[in-house]
Design a protein around this motif. Structure first.
Motif, PDB file in Angstrom:
ATOM      1  N   PHE A 238       0.847  -1.185   0.000  1.00 34.23           N
ATOM      2  CA  PHE A 238       0.000   0.000   0.000  1.00 34.23           C
ATOM      3  C   PHE A 238       0.886   1.240   0.000  1.00 34.23           C
ATOM      4  CE2 PHE A 238      -2.392  -3.356   2.148  1.00 34.23           C
ATOM      5  CZ  PHE A 238      -3.586  -3.339   1.440  1.00 34.23           C
ATOM      6  N   LEU A 239       0.634   2.158  -0.911  1.00 39.31           N
ATOM      7  CA  LEU A 239       1.345   3.430  -0.993  1.00 39.31           C
ATOM      8  C   LEU A 239       0.409   4.538  -0.527  1.00 39.31           C
ATOM      9  CD1 LEU A 239       3.131   3.090  -4.467  1.00 39.31           C
ATOM     10  CD2 LEU A 239       4.034   2.565  -2.195  1.00 39.31           C
ATOM     11  N   VAL A 240       0.831   5.293   0.472  1.00 40.34           N
ATOM     12  CA  VAL A 240       0.004   6.348   1.058  1.00 40.34           C
ATOM     13  C   VAL A 240       0.698   7.690   0.864  1.00 40.34           C
ATOM     14  CG1 VAL A 240      -1.156   7.183   3.128  1.00 40.34           C
ATOM     15  CG2 VAL A 240      -0.879   4.722   2.767  1.00 40.34           C
ATOM     16  N   ASP A 241       0.000   8.626   0.236  1.00 38.47           N
ATOM     17  CA  ASP A 241       0.516   9.981   0.029  1.00 38.47           C
ATOM     18  C   ASP A 241       0.377  10.767   1.331  1.00 38.47           C
ATOM     19  OD1 ASP A 241       1.280  12.461  -0.805  1.00 38.47           O
ATOM     20  OD2 ASP A 241      -0.159  12.607  -2.465  1.00 38.47           O
ATOM     21  N   ARG A 242       1.503  11.173   1.904  1.00 40.41           N
ATOM     22  CA  ARG A 242       1.498  11.946   3.156  1.00 40.41           C
ATOM     23  C   ARG A 242       2.121  13.320   2.937  1.00 40.41           C
ATOM     24  NH1 ARG A 242       4.593   7.887   6.950  1.00 40.41           N
ATOM     25  NH2 ARG A 242       4.504   9.673   8.387  1.00 40.41           N
ATOM     26  N   SER A 243       2.107  13.787   1.700  1.00 39.77           N
ATOM     27  CA  SER A 243       2.695  15.088   1.389  1.00 39.77           C
ATOM     28  C   SER A 243       1.765  16.216   1.827  1.00 39.77           C
ATOM     29  CB  SER A 243       2.964  15.190  -0.114  1.00 39.77           C
ATOM     30  OG  SER A 243       1.748  15.121  -0.841  1.00 39.77           O
ATOM     31  N   GLY A 244       2.227  17.438   1.659  1.00 41.24           N
ATOM     32  CA  GLY A 244       1.434  18.596   2.071  1.00 41.24           C
ATOM     33  C   GLY A 244       0.129  18.741   1.323  1.00 41.24           C
ATOM     34  N   SER A 245       0.029  18.162   0.140  1.00 41.21           N
ATOM     35  CA  SER A 245      -1.207  18.263  -0.627  1.00 41.21           C
ATOM     36  C   SER A 245      -2.357  17.522   0.021  1.00 41.21           C
ATOM     37  CB  SER A 245      -0.990  17.731  -2.043  1.00 41.21           C
ATOM     38  OG  SER A 245      -0.650  16.350  -2.000  1.00 41.21           O
ATOM     39  N   MET A 246      -2.061  16.628   0.972  1.00 39.60           N
ATOM     40  CA  MET A 246      -3.109  15.871   1.659  1.00 39.60           C
ATOM     41  C   MET A 246      -3.693  16.643   2.830  1.00 39.60           C
ATOM     42  SD  MET A 246      -3.273  13.061  -0.067  1.00 39.60           S
ATOM     43  CE  MET A 246      -4.100  11.869   0.993  1.00 39.60           C
ATOM     44  N   ASP A 247      -3.104  17.815   3.162  1.00 40.84           N
ATOM     45  CA  ASP A 247      -3.554  18.611   4.316  1.00 40.84           C
ATOM     46  C   ASP A 247      -4.599  19.636   3.894  1.00 40.84           C
ATOM     47  OD1 ASP A 247      -3.735  19.451   6.924  1.00 40.84           O
ATOM     48  OD2 ASP A 247      -2.013  20.822   6.794  1.00 40.84           O
ATOM     49  N   GLN A 257     -14.341  16.032   4.237  1.00 44.59           N
ATOM     50  CA  GLN A 257     -13.321  15.328   5.000  1.00 44.59           C
ATOM     51  C   GLN A 257     -11.933  15.726   4.504  1.00 44.59           C
ATOM     52  OE1 GLN A 257     -13.348  11.056   4.545  1.00 44.59           O
ATOM     53  NE2 GLN A 257     -12.744  10.711   6.657  1.00 44.59           N
ATOM     54  N   MET A 258     -10.978  15.727   5.432  1.00 47.52           N
ATOM     55  CA  MET A 258      -9.602  15.992   5.029  1.00 47.52           C
ATOM     56  C   MET A 258      -9.100  14.847   4.156  1.00 47.52           C
ATOM     57  SD  MET A 258      -8.634  18.902   6.428  1.00 47.52           S
ATOM     58  CE  MET A 258      -6.850  18.835   6.518  1.00 47.52           C
ATOM     59  N   ARG A 259      -8.230  15.166   3.200  1.00 45.92           N
ATOM     60  CA  ARG A 259      -7.714  14.138   2.308  1.00 45.92           C
ATOM     61  C   ARG A 259      -6.961  13.049   3.055  1.00 45.92           C
ATOM     62  NH1 ARG A 259      -5.242  17.453  -2.941  1.00 45.92           N
ATOM     63  NH2 ARG A 259      -7.257  18.243  -3.731  1.00 45.92           N
ATOM     64  N   ILE A 260      -6.141  13.429   4.030  1.00 49.97           N
ATOM     65  CA  ILE A 260      -5.359  12.442   4.765  1.00 49.97           C
ATOM     66  C   ILE A 260      -6.274  11.556   5.604  1.00 49.97           C
ATOM     67  CG2 ILE A 260      -4.939  13.969   6.729  1.00 49.97           C
ATOM     68  CD1 ILE A 260      -2.505  11.403   5.138  1.00 49.97           C
ATOM     69  N   GLU A 261      -7.401  12.128   6.101  1.00 54.30           N
ATOM     70  CA  GLU A 261      -8.361  11.325   6.855  1.00 54.30           C
ATOM     71  C   GLU A 261      -9.060  10.319   5.938  1.00 54.30           C
ATOM     72  OE1 GLU A 261     -10.948  14.146   8.650  1.00 54.30           O
ATOM     73  OE2 GLU A 261      -9.506  14.775  10.182  1.00 54.30           O
ATOM     74  N   SER A 262      -9.389  10.759   4.733  1.00 49.26           N
ATOM     75  CA  SER A 262     -10.007   9.846   3.775  1.00 49.26           C
ATOM     76  C   SER A 262      -9.053   8.719   3.408  1.00 49.26           C
ATOM     77  CB  SER A 262     -10.429  10.619   2.525  1.00 49.26           C
ATOM     78  OG  SER A 262     -10.958   9.757   1.553  1.00 49.26           O
ATOM     79  N   ALA A 263      -7.771   9.055   3.240  1.00 50.93           N
ATOM     80  CA  ALA A 263      -6.782   8.024   2.937  1.00 50.93           C
ATOM     81  C   ALA A 263      -6.651   7.037   4.092  1.00 50.93           C
ATOM     82  CB  ALA A 263      -5.440   8.676   2.631  1.00 50.93           C
ATOM     83  N   LEU A 267      -7.458   3.062   3.857  1.00 49.41           N
ATOM     84  CA  LEU A 267      -6.433   2.083   4.204  1.00 49.41           C
ATOM     85  C   LEU A 267      -6.937   1.099   5.243  1.00 49.41           C
ATOM     86  CD1 LEU A 267      -3.534   1.078   3.922  1.00 49.41           C
ATOM     87  CD2 LEU A 267      -2.855   2.768   5.641  1.00 49.41           C
ATOM     88  N   LEU A 268      -7.666   1.577   6.234  1.00 48.41           N
ATOM     89  CA  LEU A 268      -8.222   0.681   7.244  1.00 48.41           C
ATOM     90  C   LEU A 268      -9.196  -0.314   6.617  1.00 48.41           C
ATOM     91  CD1 LEU A 268      -8.848   3.131  10.239  1.00 48.41           C
ATOM     92  CD2 LEU A 268      -7.154   1.300  10.096  1.00 48.41           C
ATOM     93  N   LEU A 269     -10.025   0.155   5.690  1.00 43.92           N
ATOM     94  CA  LEU A 269     -10.969  -0.739   5.025  1.00 43.92           C
ATOM     95  C   LEU A 269     -10.235  -1.814   4.236  1.00 43.92           C
ATOM     96  CD1 LEU A 269     -13.844  -1.479   4.101  1.00 43.92           C
ATOM     97  CD2 LEU A 269     -13.592   0.197   2.264  1.00 43.92           C
ATOM     98  N   LEU A 270      -9.170  -1.429   3.538  1.00 42.92           N
ATOM     99  CA  LEU A 270      -8.416  -2.403   2.748  1.00 42.92           C
ATOM    100  C   LEU A 270      -7.696  -3.400   3.643  1.00 42.92           C
ATOM    101  CD1 LEU A 270      -6.930  -0.034   0.030  1.00 42.92           C
ATOM    102  CD2 LEU A 270      -8.840  -1.626  -0.218  1.00 42.92           C
ATOM    103  N   LEU A 271      -7.131  -2.926   4.766  1.00 41.43           N
ATOM    104  CA  LEU A 271      -6.437  -3.837   5.679  1.00 41.43           C
ATOM    105  C   LEU A 271      -7.395  -4.865   6.275  1.00 41.43           C
ATOM    106  CD1 LEU A 271      -4.046  -1.365   7.546  1.00 41.43           C
ATOM    107  CD2 LEU A 271      -3.437  -3.039   5.780  1.00 41.43           C
TER     108      LEU A 271
END
Length: 295
Positions: A238-247, A257-263, A267-271
């Protein structure tokens, strides 16, 4: 006028027939998108003036079928037309490379109200008024071990001593009841190889075909115990974007919803959906990258 139609394999669609070609025979026509709108008009004008001409175009009934029209050929005269395209050969489970020459054009289903019902001219296999002569020259950095087909073939002939070049031909009497499929097998197929192709001096400078290119092939071979375990349990990254664009918010609407929260929720659903006994890891990237399970 002679008309020839043939399907194009799916992987060839992006690399091949984007333009329409029209030219009096035997004039050579280069790949130029500017002539596309005028191709049909040029072809019709050539025929009306008694010139020999050809037109290569995409079928209006299906985007993966091309149609080649050759007109004004005097009785008994032959015309030779060469089509060149580049396509990737699919790797099979037994390490063979697969090439398919479509030789059968089948009717396709179209909804009654679509107004676009493909018209396919067909003839019984025993009454086809033409024959197929098919010869292939195979060249590879690795020695060629064998070539198999779903159609009868003549014996494989090697061109050079190290067996990296060979020719094979279709046996006479093809019945046009199937596509011609070739499976090419190599010795040392998992060895890394590099092929360098020089640019063409005759094309416009600073274009794709003018520049030299190199192709590096990496086809690793994994131990049987590893592949057998992966086949039954699977491995997931799993690749997760944690850059500033997710804020920032997903959209400008209320309750966004915030982008990082949606990610995170995704991720939790996929896990939670992973099968038992599988392998997984999570990589986060931004100004730096890190993995959940260090390697």
């Amino acid at each position: 006028m002679c008309r020839y139609s043939s399907p194009i394999m799916a992987k060839e669609l992006d690399q091949s027939l984007h333009s329409h070609y029209a030219s009096p025979c035997p004039t050579e026509v280069s790949h130029d998108n500017d002539i596309t709108p005028q191709a049909r008009e040029q072809y019709d004008d050539a025929l009306s003036s008694g010139q020999q001409a050809f037109l290569l175009e995409e079928s209006s009934e299906s985007s993966d079928v091309f149609r080649l029209s050759v007109g004004s050929l005097p009785p008994g005269q032959n015309a030779s037309v060469t089509l060149a395209y580049v396509t990737e050969l699919a790797v099979q489970a037994d390490d063979a490379l697969r090439f398919c020459l479509p030789a059968v054009l089948n009717p396709r289903y179209a909804p009654q109200d679509s107004g676009n019902v493909p018209q396919v001219t067909s003839a019984p296999g025993g009454s086809v008024p033409y024959t197929l002569s098919f010869s292939v020259q195979v060249s590879s950095p690795c020695p060629i071990s064998k070539v198999e087909s779903n159609c009868p073939l003549e014996p494989l002939k090697y061109i050079n001593p190290d067996q990296t070049q060979a020719t094979v031909s279709l046996s006479p009497g093809h019945k046009f009841d199937r596509d011609v499929e070739l499976l090419v097998y190599y010795s040392g197929a998992h060895q890394p190889t590099a092929i360098v192709e020089a640019g063409q001096a005759s094309v416009t400078p600073d274009t794709l075909m003018a520049d030299p290119v190199v192709m590096l092939s990496l086809y690793p071979e994994f131990p049987a115990e590893v592949t057998s375990s992966l086949a039954t349990s699977g491995e997931f990254l799993f690749l997760v974007d944690r850059s500033g664009s997710m804020d920032c918010n997903m959209h400008n609407g209320a309750g966004a919803q915030m982008r990082i929260e949606s990610a995170r929720d995704t991720l939790l659903l996929l896990l939670k959906s992973l099968p038992l006994g599988c392998f997984f890891n999570i990589y986060g990237f931004g100004s730096r990258h890190e993995s959940f399970f260090p390697l």
